[in-house]
Design an enzyme around this catalytic site. Structure first.
Site, PDB file in Angstrom:
ATOM      1  N   CYS A   2       0.824  -1.191   0.000  1.00  0.00           N
ATOM      2  CA  CYS A   2       0.000   0.000   0.000  1.00  0.00           C
ATOM      3  C   CYS A   2       0.864   1.250   0.000  1.00  0.00           C
ATOM      4  CB  CYS A   2      -0.911   0.006   1.225  1.00  0.00           C
ATOM      5  SG  CYS A   2      -1.824  -1.532   1.479  1.00  0.00           S
ATOM      6  N   ARG A  50      -4.838   1.433  -0.700  1.00  0.00           N
ATOM      7  CA  ARG A  50      -4.708   0.002  -0.428  1.00  0.00           C
ATOM      8  C   ARG A  50      -4.544  -0.845  -1.688  1.00  0.00           C
ATOM      9  NH1 ARG A  50      -9.048  -4.411   1.835  1.00  0.00           N
ATOM     10  NH2 ARG A  50      -7.507  -5.875   2.675  1.00  0.00           N
ATOM     11  N   LEU A  51      -3.560  -1.723  -1.629  1.00  0.00           N
ATOM     12  CA  LEU A  51      -3.451  -2.840  -2.567  1.00  0.00           C
ATOM     13  C   LEU A  51      -3.877  -4.072  -1.780  1.00  0.00           C
ATOM     14  CD1 LEU A  51      -2.502  -3.880  -5.372  1.00  0.00           C
ATOM     15  CD2 LEU A  51      -0.249  -4.233  -4.354  1.00  0.00           C
ATOM     16  N   SER A  52      -5.069  -4.555  -2.000  1.00  0.00           N
ATOM     17  CA  SER A  52      -5.651  -5.596  -1.145  1.00  0.00           C
ATOM     18  C   SER A  52      -5.079  -6.968  -1.482  1.00  0.00           C
ATOM     19  CB  SER A  52      -7.179  -5.617  -1.285  1.00  0.00           C
ATOM     20  OG  SER A  52      -7.555  -5.716  -2.645  1.00  0.00           O
ATOM     21  N   ILE A  53      -4.476  -7.588  -0.460  1.00  0.00           N
ATOM     22  CA  ILE A  53      -3.829  -8.889  -0.627  1.00  0.00           C
ATOM     23  C   ILE A  53      -4.262  -9.868   0.454  1.00  0.00           C
ATOM     24  CG2 ILE A  53      -1.581 -10.074  -0.534  1.00  0.00           C
ATOM     25  CD1 ILE A  53      -0.407  -7.578  -1.917  1.00  0.00           C
ATOM     26  N   ILE A  54      -4.373  -9.396   1.686  1.00  0.00           N
ATOM     27  CA  ILE A  54      -4.815 -10.229   2.811  1.00  0.00           C
ATOM     28  C   ILE A  54      -6.081  -9.608   3.407  1.00  0.00           C
ATOM     29  CG2 ILE A  54      -4.262 -10.981   5.157  1.00  0.00           C
ATOM     30  CD1 ILE A  54      -1.349 -11.216   4.300  1.00  0.00           C
ATOM     31  N   GLY A 366      14.407 -13.484  -5.513  1.00  0.00           N
ATOM     32  CA  GLY A 366      15.612 -14.016  -4.880  1.00  0.00           C
ATOM     33  C   GLY A 366      16.555 -12.972  -4.340  1.00  0.00           C
TER      34      GLY A 366
END
Length: 661
Positions: A2, A50-54, A366
């Protein structure tokens, strides 16, 4: 992932403007396009994109505890939130969402700043305590997520990106000459400085409290460097098994999401190992992403294809050509908010765009492995030069460097005399705290000669390496050569460049969250307990990691030497007919008007590139070219033509207004 913003009144008693908060959110909306929210009272305003992920539903921020006495805006993920939530429920806390954000605010309510020690993640956060009238800010251990602040006109302003702070009308936009000197030495600024005067960055692993105009900053984590008696006491085989278990668990935690998770696969050992761990343990239908290059010297696609076939992932690849790099470079400078000395961030910016086009919000990568397991040539170079310094008259020991840099020493003109002059070392050099990095920094700093006379005159003896020397830990000189080199690389280069310009900033430009299992603090701690000889065996880099990768990556990928990640420069800016903005920003008039560089010296440099054939290549002149061009672009975008009021205010999805606080 976010974006967060906020304003705290210190002496200034004017009301917090909701319009200003929403414009601050608007200029970093790329960090969180899914939902926005604000909290406003007489003292403080908080904003969130917000970038909604959870916890996709009901997770809009700001979020509070049960009684509304603590309010949080938060950028990041705490991967062990499930376990932390269970502990908190047993202690009587009650939750109304499925987010990790709400876990943090309850954890802070329970433990205060000590909550940070229990959080395994990547984050930048702000919590307003309505009872104490105190603002609490914190940033993750290694600086994966950014957090900037400024104090001016009786206000404290913070944000995930500097451009949001500049939306505040009273804050000046001015490039700091000493910070520019740092960039042209270290490739980045030294935290807490940024490239802009009066704008600061909270250092990694630190928290800050702001109360009644008083500022307190403390570290909750520092890089763990252990004396020999506290190092790993078991066998190599036991260490290998422990490392594998840690990497599997670090990866498991970073797969927690309510949206699909993909992975980058560069063709190198690090991303291949993480991809293999995911594919073999958690997701055998994994989506992977990579890039190939028009310029074959930079291309690793044959190794990517080999790993893709071995693992059977569903793979997408983007071809990075020179035109794409040139066209995207100004946008990358805008997102990175700092002069760049390389074009390397641009392909990663384009790759993140490919991932988002495929409807993914999260990828595992990585990054971090080279820093903690001894993967860089600069570590092996320091080992060779330390060995050479014990017998500086040796004619054989310097030849070991040919194995590290065959592309430098392949020509007759670059034989032994050049090697000994460039890498020469004396016994006295072994006592230099910057022994491992001095060659890189001194040669980078030569490009300061391109600065204008006025800029140079203003430095008045300023020396960025002296500043860094004054900040080293008291026990620094007692450490072994590799530990000292790792400390410098991780404290200067990792958080401020690799995790920023080649990490968060180019990924979040496309609303993409990157997750880095190698930078799980448990993996870092374990790596620093290992003896140096297990990281670099002879001149074999990342020895224990290669042993750990047995059976997970192909033999060819495991055995291949480290290929530094680079991107073309001369071919990009001078290899074609269409140079559009390049000629404009590097023109004598533009350079003179901006005032940072000497127009005549810049003109001579440009003429070299225009006259040279395709074989022309000089690393430090390339850095000068990119540094000058990116500084000119930065000046134009942030100082001269900053959009300001042209950025539309967002209409927040969530608004909390408290009339008195």
């Amino acid at each position: 992932m976010c974006g967060i913003v906020g304003i705290l009144n210190l002496e200034n008693q004017s009301p917090i403007s909701e319009d200003l908060l929403t414009r601050m959110i608007g200029i970093i909306r790329h960090r969180g396009p899914d939902e926005t929210g604000i909290y406003v009272n007489s003292r403080v305003g908080l904003g969130h994109a917000r970038l909604s992920i959870i916890g996709l539903k009901g997770g809009g921020q700001p979020i509070s505890n049960e009684d509304g006495t603590l309010w949080i805006v938060y950028n990041g993920e705490v991967f062990n939130y499930v376990e932390l939530k269970e502990e908190l429920i047993r202690k009587g806390h009650r939750f109304s969402t499925q987010t990790d954000t709400e876990v943090i605010v309850h954890l802070y309510e329970e433990l205060g700043p000590k909550c940070l020690e229990k959080m395994n993640g990547q984050f930048a956060l702000a919590i307003w305590d309505t009872r104490k009238k105190e603002l609490f800010l914190a940033r993750d251990r290694v600086g994966i997520r950014p957090l900037f602040y400024a104090r001016t006109n009786g206000r404290f302003t913070f944000a995930s990106e500097i451009k949001a702070i500049f939306m505040e009308p009273g804050i000046k936009r001015e490039i700091d000459p000493e910070s520019l000197y740092q960039v042209f030495t270290f490739w980045t600024t030294l935290t807490p400085r940024t490239i802009f005067k009066g704008i600061y960055e909270l250092p990694p692993g630190c928290f800050m409290t702001v109360k009644e105009g008083e500022f307190t900053q403390k570290a909750f984590w520092t890089l763990p460097v252990y004396p020999p008696e506290d190092r790993w006491q078991g066998s190599l085989e036991q260490a290998r098994d422990e490392l594998k278990a840690l990497l599997v668990d670090a990866t498991r935690l970073r797969l927690r999401a309510d949206v699909p998770v993909g992975a980058y696969m560069s063709g190198g050992l690090d991303s291949s190992l993480i991809t293999a761990i995911i594919s073999k343990n958690f997701n055998n239908r994994l989506r992977t992403f990579s890039m190939s290059f028009q310029e074959k010297d930079f291309d690793e696609s044959e190794y990517q294809e080999e790993m893709q076939k071995a693992l059977g992932t569903e793979h997408r690849q983007i071809l990075i050509n020179n035109d794409l790099i040139r066209e995207s470079f100004p946008d990358v400078v805008w997102h990175c908010e700092i002069p760049l000395l390389r074009t390397a961030p641009v392909p990663l910016y384009l790759l993140s765009g490919l991932v988002r086009e495929n409807q993914f919000k999260v990828v595992l990568t990585g990054e971090g492995s080279d820093e903690i397991f001894g993967g860089y040539n600069i570590y092996r170079e320091a080992k060779v030069r330390h060995f050479w310094g014990q017998k500086p008259e040796s004619k054989i020991r310097p030849l070991l460097l040919r194995g590290l840099y065959p592309y430098i020493f392949k020509g007759a003109a670059r034989g032994s005399s050049f090697l000994e002059r460039f890498f020469s070392v004396t016994p006295e050099d072994l006592h230099d705290p910057f022994f491992s990095h001095k060659i890189r920094w001194e040669n980078s700093r030569k490009n300061v000669t391109f600065f204008s006379g006025d800029l140079l005159a203003g430095f008045n003896g300023y020396n960025p390496t002296a500043v860094l020397a004054g900040r080293l830990p008291s026990q620094f000189m007692t450490w072994d050569t590799l530990s000292k080199a790792q400390y410098l690389e991780m404290n200067v280069f990792l958080s401020n460049y690799l995790l920023s310009s080649q990490g968060d900033r180019v990924a979040m430009a496309h609303s993409l969250e990157i997750r880095l299992p190698f930078l799980d603090y448990r993996v870092i701690d374990f790596a620093f307990r290992l003896p140096a000889r297990w990281k670099i065996k002879g001149l074999k880099e990342k020895y224990i990691l290669k042993e750990t990768s047995e059976g997970l990556v192909t033999d060819r990928v495991k055995a291949r030497p480290k290929q530094p990640y680079r991107a073309p420069i001369r071919e990009v800016f001078f290899g074609g007919k269409d140079r559009d903005y390049v000629d404009h920003f590097l023109s004598e008039e533009s350079v003179k008007r901006a005032g940072y560089f000497d127009p005549k010296k810049v003109g001579l440099l440009i003429s070299k590139y225009k006259k040279a054939d395709a074989s022309f290549s000089n690393e430090f002149q390339n850095m000068a070219l990119v540094g000058i061009l990116s500084t000119q672009i930065l000046h134009d975008r942030f100082i001269v033509n900053f959009p300001g009021r042209d950025i539309p205010a967002v209409v927040p999805d969530k608004v909390i207004r408290i009339r008195q606080d």
